[in-house]
Scaffold this motif. Structure first.
Motif, PDB file in Angstrom:
ATOM      1  N   ILE A  44      11.669 -98.904  24.358  1.00  0.00           N
ATOM      2  CA  ILE A  44      10.796 -99.843  23.964  1.00  0.00           C
ATOM      3  C   ILE A  44      10.724-101.460  23.652  1.00  0.00           C
ATOM      4  N   SER A  95       9.127-103.765  16.792  1.00  0.00           N
ATOM      5  CA  SER A  95       8.772-103.971  17.785  1.00  0.00           C
ATOM      6  C   SER A  95       7.698-105.016  17.474  1.00  0.00           C
ATOM      7  N   SER A  96       7.460-105.913  18.150  1.00  0.00           N
ATOM      8  CA  SER A  96       6.681-107.335  17.763  1.00  0.00           C
ATOM      9  C   SER A  96       4.834-106.309  18.243  1.00  0.00           C
ATOM     10  N   GLY A  97       4.525-106.083  18.813  1.00  0.00           N
ATOM     11  CA  GLY A  97       3.608-106.377  19.955  1.00  0.00           C
ATOM     12  C   GLY A  97       2.825-104.623  19.196  1.00  0.00           C
ATOM     13  N   THR A  98       3.282-103.424  18.128  1.00  0.00           N
ATOM     14  CA  THR A  98       3.245-102.980  17.388  1.00  0.00           C
ATOM     15  C   THR A  98       2.801-103.497  15.706  1.00  0.00           C
ATOM     16  N   ASP A  99       3.287-104.239  15.294  1.00  0.00           N
ATOM     17  CA  ASP A  99       3.933-104.691  14.113  1.00  0.00           C
ATOM     18  C   ASP A  99       2.394-105.960  14.275  1.00  0.00           C
ATOM     19  N   ILE A 100       1.737-106.200  15.863  1.00  0.00           N
ATOM     20  CA  ILE A 100       0.414-106.978  15.071  1.00  0.00           C
ATOM     21  C   ILE A 100      -0.940-105.990  14.383  1.00  0.00           C
ATOM     22  N   TYR A 101      -0.977-104.854  14.819  1.00  0.00           N
ATOM     23  CA  TYR A 101      -1.756-104.001  14.046  1.00  0.00           C
ATOM     24  C   TYR A 101      -1.030-103.533  12.797  1.00  0.00           C
ATOM     25  N   THR A 110      12.895-109.472  17.728  1.00  0.00           N
ATOM     26  CA  THR A 110      12.339-107.380  18.279  1.00  0.00           C
ATOM     27  C   THR A 110      14.022-107.336  18.660  1.00  0.00           C
ATOM     28  N   LEU A 143       1.263 -98.412  23.657  1.00  0.00           N
ATOM     29  CA  LEU A 143       2.695 -99.278  22.603  1.00  0.00           C
ATOM     30  C   LEU A 143       2.645 -98.227  21.853  1.00  0.00           C
ATOM     31  N   ILE A 194       6.218 -95.805  21.394  1.00  0.00           N
ATOM     32  CA  ILE A 194       6.715 -95.601  20.246  1.00  0.00           C
ATOM     33  C   ILE A 194       6.901 -93.833  19.664  1.00  0.00           C
ATOM     34  N   VAL A 223       3.882-106.437  25.760  1.00  0.00           N
ATOM     35  CA  VAL A 223       2.297-106.027  24.917  1.00  0.00           C
ATOM     36  C   VAL A 223       2.727-107.624  23.996  1.00  0.00           C
ATOM     37  N   TRP A 224       3.829-107.839  23.726  1.00  0.00           N
ATOM     38  CA  TRP A 224       2.966-109.316  23.237  1.00  0.00           C
ATOM     39  C   TRP A 224       2.749-110.314  24.026  1.00  0.00           C
ATOM     40  N   ARG A 240      -7.326-104.294  16.863  1.00  0.00           N
ATOM     41  CA  ARG A 240      -5.513-104.569  16.549  1.00  0.00           C
ATOM     42  C   ARG A 240      -5.358-106.175  16.879  1.00  0.00           C
ATOM     43  N   THR A 248       7.346-103.421  24.512  1.00  0.00           N
ATOM     44  CA  THR A 248       6.687-104.379  23.164  1.00  0.00           C
ATOM     45  C   THR A 248       6.841-105.663  23.504  1.00  0.00           C
ATOM     46  N   TYR A 256       7.809 -98.764  14.188  1.00  0.00           N
ATOM     47  CA  TYR A 256       7.121 -99.570  15.432  1.00  0.00           C
ATOM     48  C   TYR A 256       7.078-101.273  14.168  1.00  0.00           C
ATOM     49  N   ILE A 263      -1.906-102.316  22.454  1.00  0.00           N
ATOM     50  CA  ILE A 263      -0.776-102.466  21.429  1.00  0.00           C
ATOM     51  C   ILE A 263      -0.735-100.222  21.217  1.00  0.00           C
ATOM     52  N   PHE A 284       6.417-111.577  12.137  1.00  0.00           N
ATOM     53  CA  PHE A 284       5.485-111.894  13.226  1.00  0.00           C
ATOM     54  C   PHE A 284       4.513-112.313  13.563  1.00  0.00           C
ATOM     55  N   LYS A 343      -4.480-109.330  14.653  1.00  0.00           N
ATOM     56  CA  LYS A 343      -3.718-110.053  13.238  1.00  0.00           C
ATOM     57  C   LYS A 343      -3.337-111.392  13.153  1.00  0.00           C
TER      58      LYS A 343
END
Lengths: 234, 102, 567, 198
Positions: free
Chosen positions: A81, C386-392, C332, A19, A23, A88-89, A162, A85, C383, A16, C319, A164
């Protein structure tokens, strides 16, 4: 980059953070470029330097190019991106790596209840360890969690990991985490859950293997006051 | 008011009533799939007839058709966007817990 | 450049004002009066929302201490303050000012018409809107206090009194929102019909000023997206007052349904307020750069694209809310795609400045401030989409700072740009420049001072809607607390610097320098009539001969060519 | 200015223009219908999602009164016929005829509400109340919301029929008719959703 503010402590967090940096690099470029052009144009074409304006419709082909080219470039950045993403997801939220252990996470107004299967590694046996607002895990091991809520929606969040995930009443949500190094980390509730929302703090203790085994042995008997907590059966 | 030739409203009404009758006969066949198909097929036809002739969509500007179709399409978007969560008990990495009565 | 009108528009003397105070200002059907009613109500609610922000920012900076002018903030009060702040700023400040006030004021004037097609419906929508504001304020005074389940009102928390502890506040809050929606649906129908039917002769699709397009597209967006939320609100209200279980999983409901219905509206809503703001900026930069808008058609089509795409992105708010993770990919992609038309639109605005002859009058300052700040709000959205960074980042202060970097430029900065730009037309007088500059810098600088630190605290893991960080060791670090204190101080400064605006606004209304009919030498139709325009707007029927942004046309003696001037 | 001010409400410039080719009243009404489509659409989409998820709701639906539903469909279809006949009268300048047909429509709306009331009474009597389960919550909320629209339509038609009887505002007959047909169309979908699919 996030590391500067809060050090990452989990395996999925590494991706994360990468990523995030990707970005930042891409959008940072566009942001700085756009701001520079904006201020540059305001300076260059201020009335004191440019007493008479040009007549530019922006409708002709060679003029539209000034929009069309950045347009394609922005789209390209988006594609990069999106690819990053998605990767990562799918690693963090979709494919769960094989589990070394499982933890059940229950939430209610306003506390977390973490249930570990105890030394025998099986749930619903007398040596299950249930703890309120306190989760002990082993460093390096892959933990699967089974998350649910008793009353309203809560959100299980470990910023240093990281990690959630909302806990939704009526459904059991699975996910995973793996700690990188021992330490104590904050667990927060990240979804508004009533007047005690700010009080839903918990601690995540990451321990070395032997230390964790010792802790499991010592705590194998469930504390009496917690027997009342009903974990809904899947 | 624009000039408007009025169709035979009585005949349209009669057709609608006959369609209603047919949709009521559906359950007699005993096949659930057929009943549903019939009932909703007839509902669409009836709604279409009411819209086209009673509401005069048939002779209204195309724009209004477009408007209605857009609104319905948006509802389809909503339905299919929500379906993976609300219409199912199981999904990737989640499952519904046994709830109370229905 | 005041008072220079080289082509005197055909103007009759302002009409003698007749009727009592009530019929002129309270029960008037004149679109301009209704616009001002919306404007004043929106500003009053905005002040209220700002003061709420002051209270909870103080609590965050100095947790547990008594806030001057309010007292000790309990967790329940904190929740209801943040909930009401969000609700008020979106529904009772941004929407009435940007859509209702500007739409009402500008649409009939800019399309060369005498009023809305349904003037009495227009009056009724304002009255319902006012009622909704009263109901909202009443919800704060009932036993149990105001609703505190966040403006998104996720059930089951918000659907049952036993969980939210506001058995009366929650239904009243919901009722207020529903009434507000009704008011805006009625207003929106009026706007759309007026634009579609009542344009001045000769005004073709591409002669309509962008701001009118934007307001009407926003109204269409609102109408298309709000229905499911209305349905959801009916279900939620039944859950709250009748005890049904639409959103209660223990009895067969599904809490995620509400989230979908809410965000199906909630995301287009962002564009509902963004588009009019972009329209305002388009009008202002063309006037003060003396330039034709760069790529009118491009901007128009990107507006439509944005509007359509905005219906396909809603679940990016969810997300990590427990939706099926496979859906995140789809949302996304759609979310990041929406950055393309918006970027294109912003590029067009910036390109408009190229080759211009820019004067930094007050409206222009605000418009440029909008572009500069909104850019940061826009790019930080990537940010979160984008689902990946949205987790955090989900539900952290990063999100909060992101959408304040969009909403504050939209509702506050573009709102002030509009007020400063059209003030001479509204009241026939100019605002004071010194106070205006004081207000501008006193707003824009502290605004950045509030939210840049909050980006940082968000990245450090600060979650929203937590009334004290004392329990979280990682967040109670002194360096983070310093950032919070800094943000709070900036909030107070920003709020204090609104005083010069209000002094300026009300003082200039009576004592400001008289404005000419077309003080900015602009081309659009609202400047072609008397200042302030009388009831009925134009002395005689007006016709349109060209597009709205014909500035600096080669071979013309003056650098603007009004739409209504025959060739 | 004074020319406009005197006549602003009905003869305003705004109302005399018709750039879209559709009179303002009808155009606005179509937008009303659009916004209503998404309101009912949201509610029915939610119901459909739940219905497809819970097979057991078929058994609950077996307890709705198909006969009452069918009667009401017939009543509404017929009322729509009268509404459109009123419109025909209005286009022919026959205000009194339009008014008469509108009164028939209102009367059928009343019949609809009476049947609805009897149906509700029977169901509540048998224990199928709002709180029995989410199916019944949906049933009462959807049909109740629809019934509110029926009431609103009746009130609007009463106002219009009084005007039409005096030969005024005849264009309103069509407008209120469009609204009424929309209410009819909603019922056409509610009927299979709640009464036939079992």
């Amino acid at each position: 980059m996030i590391d500067l503010l809060l050090k990452n402590a989990s395996r999925s967090g590494v991706e994360i953070d990468k990523l995030f940096d990707l970005i930042t690099f891409l959008v940072g470029f566009w942001f700085l470029l756009a701001e520079a052009v904006l201020f540059g144009l305001v300076f260059r074409f201020h009335r004191s330097r440019s007493p008479r304006a040009l007549y530019v419709s922006g409708e002709e082909k060679h003029q539209k190019r000034w929009i069309a080219v950045p347009h394609v470039l922005v789209l390209l950045c988006d594609v990069v991106i999106i690819a990053g993403t998605m990767l990562v997801w799918s690693h963090v939220k979709q494919q769960l790596p094989p589990a070394d252990a499982v933890v059940r996470i229950g939430s209610q107004q306003w506390a977390w209840v973490f249930t570990l299967p105890g030394p025998d590694g099986v749930f619903d046996t007398p040596d299950d360890i249930a703890r309120v607002n306190e989760l002990h895990v082993r460093s390096g091991a892959v933990y699967h969690f089974e998350l649910t809520a008793q009353d309203v929606i809560h959100c299980f969040s470990v910023p240093a990991f990281r990690l959630k995930q909302d806990a939704v009443p009526g459904r059991l949500i699975k996910g995973w985490f793996a700690a990188l190094e021992p330490g104590r980390y904050d667990i927060q509730c990240a979804e508004m859950c009533g007047i005690g929302h700010g009080l839903m703090a918990a601690s995540l203790y990451v321990e070395e293997k032997e230390q964790h085994a010792r802790w499991l042995q010592e705590n194998a008997a469930p504390p009496r006051e917690l027997v009342a907590f009903r974990f809904p059966n899947p | 008011m624009t000039t408007l030739t009025h169709p035979k409203y009585g005949a349209i009404w009669f057709t609608l009533v006959v369609l209603l009758g047919i949709s009521l006969l559906g359950p007699l066949t005993g096949s659930t799939a057929f009943v549903l198909l019939l009932a909703f097929g007839i509902a669409v036809v009836k709604a279409g007839m009411v819209a086209a002739w009673f509401m005069h969509l048939a002779v209204e500007r195309r724009l209004i058709w477009f408007l209605m179709i857009t609104a319905l399409a948006l509802m389809a978007v909503l339905f299919f966007g929500v379906a993976p969560d609300v219409m199912r008990d199981q999904g990737q990495n989640w499952g519904a817990l046994a709830a109370g009565k229905n | 450049m005041n008072a220079v009108t080289l082509t005197p528009p055909p103007v009759t003397a302002p009409a003698p004002v007749r009727g009592s105070f009530w019929s002129r200002y309270v029960f008037s059907t004149d679109h301009k009066v209704i616009a001002l009613q919306y404007l004043f109500t929106g500003m009053a609610m905005g002040v209220l929302g700002g003061l709420m922000a002051y209270v909870f920012r103080m609590q965050l900076a100095y947790p547990g201490e008594s806030v001057p002018g309010f007292g000790v903030v309990s967790p329940g009060k904190y929740n209801s303050l943040v909930t009401l702040h969000g609700t008020i700023m979106i529904f009772w400040m941004a929407m009435p000012i940007l859509i209702a006030a500007l739409g009402n004021y500008l649409i009939p004037l800019m399309i060369g018409c005498d009023d809305m097609v349904f003037p009495r419906l227009n009056r009724l929508s304002y009255q319902i809107f006012l009622l909704s504001a009263v109901v909202l304020l009443a919800s704060l005074a009932v036993p149990g206090g105001g609703f505190g389940g966040a403006w998104t009102a996720y059930p089951p928390l918000s659907s049952r009194g036993i969980w939210n502890h506001t058995p009366l506040g929650a239904p009243l809050w919901l009722l207020a929102v529903a009434l507000e929606i009704v008011a805006f649906l009625m207003g929106g129908i009026n706007f759309i019909t007026t634009l579609m039917n009542s344009r001045a002769p000769g005004m073709r699709m591409h002669d309509i000023p962008i701001v009118v397009w934007m307001i009407v597209v926003a109204s269409v967006l609102f109408m298309g997206s709000v229905g499911p939320l209305v349905a959801g609100a009916v279900m939620m209200l039944m859950d709250q007052v009748a005890g049904t279980a639409f959103f209660d999983p223990a009895r067969g409901g599904d809490p995620l349904l509400w989230q979908h219905l809410f965000w199906f509206f909630g995301h287009p809503e962002v564009y509902v307020v963004l588009l009019p703001a972009l329209g305002v900026v388009a009008e202002i930069i063309t006037v003060f750069a003396r330039k034709k808008l760069f790529g009118y058609r491009t901007i128009l089509y990107t507006t439509f694209t944005t509007a359509v795409l905005s219906f396909f992105v809603w679940a990016h708010h969810q997300f990590v809310a427990g939706i099926d993770p496979r859906m995140a990919h789809i949302f996304t992609i759609t979310t990041l795609l929406i950055s393309v038309p918006i970027a294109e639109m912003i590029f067009s605005f910036i390109a408009t400045l190229y080759g211009g002859s820019i004067t930094l009058e007050l409206p222009m300052l605000w418009a440029l401030g909008f572009l500069a700040d909104f850019l940061l709000g826009g790019v930080t959205g990537i940010y979160l989409g984008s689902s990946g960074t949205d987790i955090y980042l989900h539900d952290t202060y990063f999100v909060l700072a992101h959408f304040h970097y969009t909403f504050v430029p939209i509702a506050v900065i573009a709102g002030f740009a509009a007020v400063y730009h059209w003030y001479p037309k509204m009241f026939g007088r100019h605002m004071n420049k010194t106070l205006g500059h004081l207000h501008f810098w006193g707003t824009v600088l502290p605004f950045n001072g509030i939210f840049i630190p909050l980006f940082l605290t968000g990245l450090a893991g600060d979650h929203r809607r937590i009334y004290s960080y004392a329990l979280f060791k990682e967040l109670a670090r002194p360096e983070l607390q310093q950032l919070r204190v800094f943000a709070t101080i900036c909030t107070v400064i920003m709020l204090l610097f609104q005083t010069p605006f209000f002094i300026n606004f009300f003082y200039s209304m009576f004592r400001g320098a008289k404005a000419a009919d077309n003080p900015w030498r602009a081309t659009t139709l609202e400047w072609a009539t008397a200042t302030p325009p009388p009831h009925g707007n134009f002395p005689h029927e007006i016709a349109v001969y060209r597009g709205p942004y014909e500035y600096s046309v080669p071979g013309r003696p003056v650098d603007f060519w009004p739409q209504h001037e025959p060739a | 200015m004074s020319v406009h001010a005197a006549t602003l409400d009905h003869e305003s410039l705004a109302c005399r223009r018709c750039a879209s080719g559709i009179p303002a009243g009808r155009l606005a009404l179509w937008w009303v219908v659009t916004s209503e489509i998404v309101i009912f659409g949201g509610l029915l989409a939610s119901y459909l999602l739940f219905r497809l998820r819970h097979v057991s709701w078929g058994e609950e639906a077996a307890h709705t009164n198909t006969l009452a539903g069918a009667t009401n469909t017939l009543v509404l279809l017929t009322s729509s016929l009268f509404a459109v006949l009123a419109h025909r009268c209005a286009t022919q300048g026959d205000g009194r005829g339009a008014s008469r047909f509108l009164r028939f429509t209102i009367a059928l709306g009343g019949v609809f509400l009476i049947v609805k009331a009897l149906e509700y009474t029977g169901e509540i009597h048998h224990g199928y109340t709002l709180l029995r389960g989410t199916f019944w919550s949906f049933y009462y909320v959807a049909t109740g919301l629809h019934a509110l629209h029926v009431v609103a339509g009746m009130i609007a038609m009463a106002v219009v029929s009084v005007g039409a009887g005096r030969g005024r505002q005849l264009q309103r007959v069509e407008l209120v008719g469009i609204y009424w047909h929309f209410v009819d169309v909603v019922w056409i979908f509610l009927f299979p959703l709640f009464y036939i699919a079992k």
